[in-house]
Design an enzyme around this catalytic site. Structure first.
Site, PDB file in Angstrom:
ATOM      1  N   TYR A 118       0.857  -1.195   0.000  1.00  0.00           N
ATOM      2  CA  TYR A 118       0.000   0.000   0.000  1.00  0.00           C
ATOM      3  C   TYR A 118       0.885   1.234   0.000  1.00  0.00           C
ATOM      4  O   TYR A 118       1.906   1.291   0.694  1.00  0.00           O
ATOM      5  CB  TYR A 118      -0.904   0.009   1.239  1.00  0.00           C
ATOM      6  N   GLU A 206      -3.584   7.574  -4.036  1.00  0.00           N
ATOM      7  CA  GLU A 206      -3.538   6.305  -3.304  1.00  0.00           C
ATOM      8  C   GLU A 206      -3.325   5.159  -4.291  1.00  0.00           C
ATOM      9  O   GLU A 206      -4.079   5.028  -5.255  1.00  0.00           O
ATOM     10  CB  GLU A 206      -4.836   6.093  -2.523  1.00  0.00           C
TER      11      GLU A 206
END
Length: 398
Positions: A118, A206
């Site tokens: 991530y 993101e």
């Protein structure tokens, strides 16, 4: 302003961020044609909506079927997957039960995934710096990771005056357990991503998941990109990426009138000037036992006409049972706001209770305009008084 995954990836590609090849398609035939341009034999068909959790989502028309992200192994399967998605309503954790209509899909090349990570960038308002967050828990929602495994979230902050340095990337790379050439590849990836974030005036970027391939490459498998609306005047080309169909009609209407509006699911419509005061107003409504139907900041330069438009947007929400106007007069003086309130109440024929609290510049004149309007406007002396009165009005109407 949010954009779709395929649009975000195309922008990031221009800055040297590694993404997979893919093409957007509006029909099943276009999806099959797009797959034909890719090497295969594995393809990924992704529903394009402004919401996360697509892979775990479900379609209203086929609740027992597969989600909004599907891995297939033939062109015909790409066509079938696109047929099952386009024109259907996808429900995810972020869309709520209403879901979002899928009008297009993104057909992407397959990938040899060794690890899922991530990575995200956002503005840290406490430090006035860009914060880069990373985690070994790729594919999971970062909120869940923060709640259950906060120690797995890595953070570094970058002073925009100095910019990103090699040590920022290395600290994250080592924390993610990358090794060998992966460290250098990751460093180039993060640097390119940071450059895109700054130059495009992003609010958030993101990448979830960020994958490490079997060959050791670092690739953005997904991309959520959101821009700071206040900086869009510097990026006229980005305006064309806005998808009006993804916005609540009331929110879209508000954008056209320079109003900051976010629809919520409560019953008290709010019209406030100043984001901080608007947040406090929503909080105190909750404190007194009800819930706000919206966030609406008319801004410090509000006019009577803009106030009227704000009222029209608020009252277009059938859930609104009462309206609270909370204004601290400054540049937007209380008498001007009061004139706008009276104008709106008369033009729109309000059928719900209206509570108004004014304070600041020309407050006495503003209160007199309201009192002499002949309308059933409930005056309030302070914020607590306003909240108590508007909640009581809602409960009395039930």
């Amino acid at each position: 302003m949010n954009i779709h995954e395929y649009q975000g990836k195309e922008l990031l590609r221009r800055y040297g961020v590694a993404v997979l090849d893919g093409h957007v398609a509006w029909t099943a035939d276009e999806a099959a044609e797009a797959a034909g341009k890719l090497p295969g034999p594995v393809y990924v068909v992704k529903s394009q909506i402004h919401a996360g959790g697509r892979g775990a989502g479900r379609f209203k028309e086929d609740p027992n079927g597969k989600g909004g992200v599907r891995v297939v192994k033939s062109v015909e399967d790409v066509r079938a997957a696109a047929e099952a998605m386009i024109g259907k309503t996808l429900v995810t954790k972020q869309t709520g039960e209403a879901g979002k209509l899928v009008s297009r899909v993104y057909v992407e090349d397959g990938c040899d995934i060794k690890r899922e990570l991530y990575l995200s960038l956002l503005v840290d308002r406490e430090t006035s710096r860009v914060i880069i967050m990373a985690s070994t828990e790729g594919g999971m929602e970062i909120e869940e990771v923060a709640e259950h495994s906060p120690e797995k979230i890595l953070k570094v902050t970058v002073d925009p005056a100095a910019g990103i340095s090699g040590w920022h990337a290395r600290k994250l790379a080592f924390g993610l357990g990358l090794e060998g050439k992966q460290v250098g590849v990751f460093g180039k990836f993060v640097t390119a991503l940071y450059t895109a974030f700054i130059e495009l005036d992003c609010a958030i970027v993101e990448i979830n998941p960020l994958v490490v391939t079997g060959a050791g490459d670092v690739v953005a498998l997904d991309a959520k990109v959101s821009f700071d609306d206040n900086a869009l005047f510097r990026h006229k080309d980005l305006e064309s990426l806005r998808d009006d169909s993804e916005m609540d009609p009331k929110e879209l209407d508000a954008v056209k009138h320079d109003l900051n509006y976010v629809a919520l699911d409560g019953e008290i419509g709010c019209m406030v000037n100043g984001a901080g005061l608007a947040m406090a107003t929503m909080d105190i409504i909750k404190l007194y036992g009800s819930s706000p139907a919206n966030f609406l900041d008319v801004g410090g330069t509000a006019t009577a006409d803009r106030v009227t438009e704000a009222f029209r947007i608020i009252t277009s929400d059938s859930n609104v049972k009462a309206i609270l106007v909370n204004i601290f007069g400054g540049i937007a003086k209380c008498d001007m706001i009061a004139t706008g309130v009276v104008q709106a109440a008369k033009n729109l024929t309000l059928s719900v209770p209206l509570v108004v609290r004014l304070e600041g510049t020309n407050v006495e004149l503003g209160k007199r305009i309201l009192a002499e309007s002949g309308l059933k406007i409930i005056p309030a002396d302070n914020l607590a008084d306003a909240a108590e009165k508007v909640v009581a009005a809602v409960k009395g109407a039930k």
